[in-house]
Motif scaffolding. Structure first.
Motif, mmCIF file in Angstrom:
data_model
loop_
_atom_site.group_PDB
_atom_site.id
_atom_site.type_symbol
_atom_site.label_atom_id
_atom_site.label_comp_id
_atom_site.label_asym_id
_atom_site.label_seq_id
_atom_site.Cartn_x
_atom_site.Cartn_y
_atom_site.Cartn_z
ATOM 1 N N LEU A 114 3.312 21.217 -0.327
ATOM 2 C CA LEU A 114 2.530 20.025 -0.705
ATOM 3 C C LEU A 114 3.467 18.922 -1.219
ATOM 4 O O LEU A 114 3.318 17.744 -0.858
ATOM 5 C CB LEU A 114 1.488 20.383 -1.778
ATOM 6 N N ILE A 115 4.444 19.299 -2.027
ATOM 7 C CA ILE A 115 5.426 18.318 -2.540
ATOM 8 C C ILE A 115 6.123 17.653 -1.352
ATOM 9 O O ILE A 115 6.256 16.422 -1.288
ATOM 10 C CB ILE A 115 6.472 19.019 -3.459
ATOM 11 N N GLU A 116 6.511 18.461 -0.394
ATOM 12 C CA GLU A 116 7.214 17.947 0.789
ATOM 13 C C GLU A 116 6.320 16.986 1.585
ATOM 14 O O GLU A 116 6.769 15.928 2.035
ATOM 15 C CB GLU A 116 7.641 19.125 1.662
ATOM 16 N N ARG A 117 5.043 17.347 1.749
ATOM 17 C CA ARG A 117 4.136 16.500 2.541
ATOM 18 C C ARG A 117 3.895 15.156 1.863
ATOM 19 O O ARG A 117 3.801 14.130 2.518
ATOM 20 C CB ARG A 117 2.809 17.224 2.799
ATOM 21 N N ILE A 118 3.784 15.153 0.537
ATOM 22 C CA ILE A 118 3.585 13.889 -0.190
ATOM 23 C C ILE A 118 4.826 13.009 -0.007
ATOM 24 O O ILE A 118 4.721 11.819 0.326
ATOM 25 C CB ILE A 118 3.335 14.149 -1.700
ATOM 26 N N ALA A 127 1.533 4.467 -1.296
ATOM 27 C CA ALA A 127 0.855 5.393 -2.212
ATOM 28 C C ALA A 127 0.168 6.477 -1.395
ATOM 29 O O ALA A 127 -0.460 6.193 -0.379
ATOM 30 C CB ALA A 127 -0.165 4.641 -3.060
ATOM 31 N N VAL A 128 0.306 7.728 -1.859
ATOM 32 C CA VAL A 128 -0.301 8.869 -1.159
ATOM 33 C C VAL A 128 -0.827 9.855 -2.193
ATOM 34 O O VAL A 128 -0.117 10.160 -3.166
ATOM 35 C CB VAL A 128 0.752 9.614 -0.289
ATOM 36 N N ILE A 129 -2.051 10.328 -1.982
ATOM 37 C CA ILE A 129 -2.528 11.397 -2.873
ATOM 38 C C ILE A 129 -3.050 12.567 -2.039
ATOM 39 O O ILE A 129 -3.547 12.379 -0.929
ATOM 40 C CB ILE A 129 -3.639 10.918 -3.846
ATOM 41 N N PRO A 130 -2.940 13.785 -2.602
ATOM 42 C CA PRO A 130 -3.595 14.927 -1.959
ATOM 43 C C PRO A 130 -5.033 14.986 -2.458
ATOM 44 O O PRO A 130 -5.289 14.771 -3.651
ATOM 45 C CB PRO A 130 -2.790 16.122 -2.460
ATOM 46 N N ALA A 131 -5.960 15.259 -1.572
ATOM 47 C CA ALA A 131 -7.365 15.346 -1.986
ATOM 48 C C ALA A 131 -8.097 16.303 -1.070
ATOM 49 O O ALA A 131 -7.677 16.545 0.065
ATOM 50 C CB ALA A 131 -8.009 13.962 -1.934
ATOM 51 N N LEU A 132 -9.190 16.842 -1.583
ATOM 52 C CA LEU A 132 -10.001 17.780 -0.803
ATOM 53 C C LEU A 132 -11.398 17.221 -0.617
ATOM 54 O O LEU A 132 -11.957 16.632 -1.562
ATOM 55 C CB LEU A 132 -10.088 19.123 -1.538
ATOM 56 N N PRO A 133 -11.967 17.387 0.559
ATOM 57 C CA PRO A 133 -13.332 16.915 0.759
ATOM 58 C C PRO A 133 -14.285 17.634 -0.188
ATOM 59 O O PRO A 133 -14.117 18.828 -0.445
ATOM 60 C CB PRO A 133 -13.644 17.273 2.219
ATOM 61 N N ILE A 193 -2.837 -1.922 -3.790
ATOM 62 C CA ILE A 193 -1.969 -1.064 -2.960
ATOM 63 C C ILE A 193 -2.876 -0.106 -2.175
ATOM 64 O O ILE A 193 -3.796 0.492 -2.739
ATOM 65 C CB ILE A 193 -1.010 -0.239 -3.857
ATOM 66 N N LYS A 194 -2.617 0.005 -0.885
ATOM 67 C CA LYS A 194 -3.415 0.932 -0.063
ATOM 68 C C LYS A 194 -2.960 2.359 -0.369
ATOM 69 O O LYS A 194 -1.758 2.663 -0.300
ATOM 70 C CB LYS A 194 -3.198 0.643 1.429
ATOM 71 N N VAL A 195 -3.924 3.208 -0.704
ATOM 72 C CA VAL A 195 -3.583 4.591 -1.060
ATOM 73 C C VAL A 195 -4.031 5.523 0.067
ATOM 74 O O VAL A 195 -5.213 5.598 0.386
ATOM 75 C CB VAL A 195 -4.266 5.014 -2.382
ATOM 76 N N ALA A 196 -3.075 6.222 0.653
ATOM 77 C CA ALA A 196 -3.410 7.154 1.733
ATOM 78 C C ALA A 196 -3.830 8.500 1.141
ATOM 79 O O ALA A 196 -3.367 8.893 0.071
ATOM 80 C CB ALA A 196 -2.202 7.338 2.639
ATOM 81 N N ILE A 197 -4.726 9.163 1.862
ATOM 82 C CA ILE A 197 -5.154 10.511 1.450
ATOM 83 C C ILE A 197 -4.586 11.521 2.428
ATOM 84 O O ILE A 197 -4.732 11.355 3.639
ATOM 85 C CB ILE A 197 -6.700 10.608 1.456
ATOM 86 N N ILE A 198 -3.933 12.549 1.899
ATOM 87 C CA ILE A 198 -3.554 13.673 2.764
ATOM 88 C C ILE A 198 -4.266 14.916 2.247
ATOM 89 O O ILE A 198 -4.756 14.933 1.114
ATOM 90 C CB ILE A 198 -2.015 13.909 2.829
ATOM 91 N N GLU A 199 -4.297 15.936 3.087
ATOM 92 C CA GLU A 199 -5.039 17.138 2.727
ATOM 93 C C GLU A 199 -4.427 17.816 1.502
ATOM 94 O O GLU A 199 -3.224 18.088 1.466
ATOM 95 C CB GLU A 199 -5.040 18.111 3.911
#
Ligand code: MG
Length: 382
Positions: A114-118, A127-133, A193-199
């Motif tokens: 997860l650290i690597e993916r961010i 900006a990127v955050i991990p989030a779950l549906p 700032i646009k914040v991207a969501i990754i899994e």
């Protein structure tokens, strides 16, 4: 490669946890909760520096968490999470990193991946955050009654680490004008700032209650080690002796000869159990040269093997035994043998299997000179 600083926020006093000790210093498995995330980031090859924001009242506990890890000097937190993050960001201003990850110290299960993916996602995003549906149906309540069912479409629950362009988030944090926000992504959003969501990661839970801690401890529940053992034994027939198989006396014209009661099936089973735990064989524990075992009931041997298994925290899963002879016929005694073996071993009858076979009149068993037995047992050790 861009330089990546990490801020771990651990200055909270954890009031929701119900006791004086802040939650990040509670034990999870055998380490403090904070230790896990400190270690995960400190060891990550894509991370350049790790700074923890702490409450100085708990400096001793922090030092224990930080022992042997390559971390920067911790920073004192503020009254709120937001103030603490700003203190952390200010402390790394001189490092001038390209990017920064901000992580809650109460999320111990942050993974390498997860650290690597961010970090990788920050190549293309500020900006990127991990989030779950969100998977459960959401209700808004009003004085204890539902006032509205909220559609969960496009709704996510945010996790950390949240990653940012350092200059962008530092600037955004400085511009909050004392407004209180619950995470750093919202501060980025407010700054445009646009914040991207990754899994996100389902295991990356935040420990906020004692129930969460219980759940987190379950992640460490050990999977048992399964061991298998094999046993083989032969005894020859002789007259004037009683025949015992699996602890049951069987009416037959001949009995088996041996130092003990010559229960060939129990001997094979005992050797299978000893074999599974790497404890040698019957001969090692009960030397035939020792007169104490003359005529002894073979359940003594079996009980010794079981005691050794119990000593290791082991449990017998199942026993399978094959008795090889022309006569007596085994089938009529199978049930009695299963019941007896279950009594002797505490293994449920459904996990005990007893079979009889012949060698088609070939060899010593075919000539009815003796009986052979083979056994397999498996054991779980927690
Ligand atoms: Mg024997």
């Amino acid at each position: 490669m861009s330089s990546c600083a990490v801020i771990i926020v651990a200055a909270g006093t954890g009031q929701r946890f119900g006791d004086k000790l802040p939650k990040q210093y509670h034990l999870l498995n055998d380490k403090m909760i904070l230790q896990y995330s400190l270690a995960a980031f400190a060891a990550h090859p894509l991370v350049s520096s790790v700074t923890c924001v702490i409450n100085p009242d708990y400096r001793d506990l922090y030092d224990e968490c930080a022992k042997d890890l390559n971390l920067r000097e911790p920073v004192c937190g503020g009254k709120s999470r937001q103030e603490s993050v700003l203190a952390g960001l200010t402390s790394i201003e001189d490092l001038n990193p390209d990017i920064v990850l901000i992580h809650d110290g109460a999320r111990p299960f942050v993974s390498y991946e997860l650290i690597e993916r961010i970090i990788t996602s920050l190549d293309d995003n500020k900006a990127v955050i991990p989030a779950l549906p969100v998977s459960e149906t959401l209700k808004r309540s009003h004085y204890g009654f539902i006032s509205e069912t909220v559609s969960r479409e496009n709704l996510y629950s945010a996790q950390t680490p949240q990653g940012f362009d350092f200059k962008a988030i530092f600037h955004a944090h400085q511009q909050t004008n004392d407004q209180e926000f619950t995470d750093d992504a919202v501060i980025a959003e407010k700054a445009g700032i646009k914040v991207a969501i990754i899994e996100g990661d389902y295991k990356n839970i935040k420990i906020t209650s004692k129930d969460d801690l219980l759940k987190a401890n379950n992640f460490f529940a050990k999977t048992p080690e399964i061991k298998t053992g094999f046993g083989f034994d032969v005894h020859s027939f002789g007259t004037g002796k009683n025949l015992y198989l699996c602890g049951v006396e069987i009416p037959h014209s001949k009995g088996l000869l041996g130092h003990s009661d010559a229960d060939v099936a129990l001997h094979a089973i005992t050797d299978a159990l000893l074999g599974a735990i790497g404890a040698g064989d019957i001969g090692l524990h009960f030397p035939p040269s020792d007169n104490r075992w003359r005529g002894a009931s073979s359940d003594i041997f079996l009980k010794k093997a079981i005691a050794l298994i119990n000593g290791l925290g082991g449990k017998i899963n199942n026993i399978d035994v094959t008795i090889i002879c022309e006569r007596p016929k085994i089938t009529p005694y199978r049930h009695l043998m299963t019941v007896r073996l279950s009594e002797l071993t505490n293994v449920p009858q459904k996990n005990i299997n007893i079979k009889g076979t012949t060698t088609e009149k070939l060899g010593f068993t075919g000539r009815e000179e003796g009986i052979a037995a083979q056994a397999v047992a498996t054991i779980s050790i927690i």
